[in-house]
Design an enzyme around this catalytic site. Structure first.
Site, PDB file in Angstrom:
ATOM      1  CG  ASN A  20     -97.136  51.597   8.813  1.00  0.00           C
ATOM      2  OD1 ASN A  20     -97.097  51.541  10.033  1.00  0.00           O
ATOM      3  ND2 ASN A  20     -97.170  52.740   8.162  1.00  0.00           N
ATOM      4  CD  GLU A  44     -96.735  56.745   9.767  1.00  0.00           C
ATOM      5  OE1 GLU A  44     -96.607  55.518   9.626  1.00  0.00           O
ATOM      6  OE2 GLU A  44     -97.844  57.305   9.903  1.00  0.00           O
ATOM      7  CG  HIS A  71     -96.974  53.475  12.776  1.00  0.00           C
ATOM      8  ND1 HIS A  71     -97.977  53.717  11.868  1.00  0.00           N
ATOM      9  CD2 HIS A  71     -97.608  53.301  13.963  1.00  0.00           C
ATOM     10  CE1 HIS A  71     -99.143  53.695  12.484  1.00  0.00           C
ATOM     11  NE2 HIS A  71     -98.945  53.442  13.750  1.00  0.00           N
ATOM     12  CG  ASP A  76     -98.535  58.711  19.042  1.00  0.00           C
ATOM     13  OD1 ASP A  76     -99.306  58.642  20.029  1.00  0.00           O
ATOM     14  OD2 ASP A  76     -98.433  57.801  18.213  1.00  0.00           O
TER      15      ASP A  76
HETATM   16  C1  GLP Z   1    -101.439  54.466  16.048  1.00  0.00           C
HETATM   17  C2  GLP Z   1    -100.557  55.289  16.998  1.00  0.00           C
HETATM   18  C3  GLP Z   1     -99.656  54.440  17.837  1.00  0.00           C
HETATM   19  C4  GLP Z   1    -100.398  53.192  18.242  1.00  0.00           C
HETATM   20  C5  GLP Z   1    -100.546  52.345  16.998  1.00  0.00           C
HETATM   21  C6  GLP Z   1    -101.291  51.045  17.213  1.00  0.00           C
HETATM   22  O1  GLP Z   1    -101.450  55.000  14.777  1.00  0.00           O
HETATM   23  N1  GLP Z   1     -99.786  56.282  16.336  1.00  0.00           N
HETATM   24  O2  GLP Z   1     -99.195  55.162  18.950  1.00  0.00           O
HETATM   25  O3  GLP Z   1     -99.678  52.515  19.223  1.00  0.00           O
HETATM   26  O4  GLP Z   1    -101.084  53.080  15.936  1.00  0.00           O
HETATM   27  O5  GLP Z   1    -102.635  51.287  17.548  1.00  0.00           O
HETATM   28  P1  GLP Z   1    -103.612  50.134  18.040  1.00  0.00           P
HETATM   29  O6  GLP Z   1    -103.143  49.701  19.364  1.00  0.00           O
HETATM   30  O7  GLP Z   1    -104.978  50.792  18.101  1.00  0.00           O
HETATM   31  O8  GLP Z   1    -103.537  49.043  17.024  1.00  0.00           O
END
Ligand code: GLP
Length: 238
Positions: A136, A143, A138, A68
């Site tokens: 949340n 989302e 995702h 992403d």
């Molecule tokens: C982000 C990204 C995801 C990521 C997730 C968790 O918003 N879109 O690809 O895996 O949230 O991030 P983190 O590992 O920093 O908690």
């Protein structure tokens, strides 16, 4: 149902993820890896980089697809998913020609998603998909919503995503997300969902309830029997 593998800390969980990645690369060097960014997988990528530093040729045919991206920020923004993957994988292993990536700056993000979707159809399915978990529920920028998208698409970012450290630290605020879709992820031959830290406890609990809901996209991963859930103790409240 998930049977999580729980590790004492983030470091141990990261080491386990490295073992999984190494096995994948050994059994199929030309694997297509789908890589999340964010805090959670960072240490595993660092460890992998160290392990493969003296044998870069073992990744000579490995392919990467970026899970992403933050839309509307510059590709050279240090907080972009692009720069993160350039630093951790693409530059150290010289993977420039074997890397499928959304542009954060595409003039037409919908077109950009169609391009990535077409290319993934040619190259896929994903062999190993490394995922983090949003607060949340995702995955990527899929989302919570009434319905989800199967393939690469432009996402409206939730407040949770906008509050993510990468978004907050970026030079400009993201205006949208670009992400692979749930079918792209679920079609992966193997999925590694990594979760770390006390802030993720409620979301892990909800995941372990086993209920599948589009309002909680990570729950769809239960449908892929090749999903492995790795947690550290802080994230896993028994
Ligand atoms: C982000 C990204 C995801 C990521 C997730 C968790 O918003 N879109 O690809 O895996 O949230 O991030 P983190 O590992 O920093 O908690």
């Amino acid at each position: 149902m998930f049977h999580p593998e729980v590790f004492a800390n983030h470091e141990q969980m990261s080491l386990r993820a490295v073992v999984e990645m190494e096995q994948q690369l050994r059994s199929r060097p030309d694997s297509l890896l789908c890589l999340a960014t964010g805090t959670t997988p960072m240490r595993a990528y660092e460890l992998l980089q160290q392990r493969f530093a003296s044998c870069r040729e073992r990744l000579a045919t490995t392919r990467i697809v970026k899970l992403d991206e933050w839309g509307g920020i510059a590709m050279d923004d240090p907080e972009s998913c692009e720069q993160y993957l350039q630093r951790t994988w693409i530059e150290p292993f010289g993977m420039q020609g074997r890397y499928l990536s959304f542009s954060s700056e595409a003039a037409d993000p919908e077109d950009e998603c169609l391009r990535v979707a077409g290319e993934l159809e040619r190259q896929g399915p994903i062999d190993l998909c490394i995922l983090g978990l949003g607060l949340n529920g995702h995955v990527g920028f899929n989302e919570p919503a009434e319905f989800l998208h199967p393939h690469a698409h432009v996402a409206k970012l939730s407040a949770t995503s906008m509050g993510h450290a990468m978004s907050v630290r970026a030079r400009t605020r993201p205006t949208h997300g670009l992400t692979l879709g749930m079918a792209d992820i679920l079609n992966a031959r193997r999925i590694l969902l990594m979760v770390s830290g006390a802030s993720k406890r409620p979301v892990v609990q909800r995941l372990l309830s086993g209920r599948i809901a589009t309002q909680f996209p990570a729950s769809l991963l239960i449908a892929n029997p090749n999903t492995v859930l790795l947690c550290d103790e802080e994230a896993f409240a028994s």
